[in-house]
Design a protein around this motif. Sequence first.
Motif: not given
Length: 211
Positions: A93-96, A136-139
């Motif tokens: 989530i942070c990376a997204g 990335i965040a949603f997945s």
Amino acid sequence: SPPTSPPPPAPIVWVDMPGKSYKYSDSTSDFPPPLPPSSTNFELNQLQPGMRGAGLALAGLAMFLAAFFSWWTYRYRKVRVVTASQPMFLHMICAGSVLMAATIVTLSIDDGVADQRGCDAACMLSPWLFSYGFVIAFSALFSKTWRINKIFHNPQLRRIKVTTRDVMPPFVLLLTINTIILSVWTAVSPLTWQRSYLDGRDQFGRPIASY
């Protein structure tokens, strides 16, 4: 050298055509006088430095906070509440969030700070950054929810162990689909930065603003 803004439309210049003669509205063959300079400053409507600075500051703050919380998650990964929150998905989530915030940087680029090639690259990079960040965040959120759902919807009340590998397929699938679509888009019809003239004209029909 720093990029230069595109000049306003070139003034009309009368030229002599060999072997041809013309009569103008005053019944002479003398060239009409050139048009006077426009009394209105040509407006490029570029992003103002203050607005660009505010956007970049907010983007930097968002990326800093995402990086900080990712470090915090790693630092306290062995704490029970953090372990229960599944650190890997928190890192995702942070990376997204970092990638989506970086989109503000590319969207702030215009011909006031970059040349045509740089503006084109920034235009096409924006959907790549936002799409990857969102996926990335949603997945990660989807995988966390699916993981919890699989544990609690257990009619036999048997002990179930759901590993990270079990919930990675949705992430890989979504990332692969986005990569294919973005790659085809970039190769076939990439976004380009273009300047267009607005409808406003001066008394001689010359444009006075663009965007």
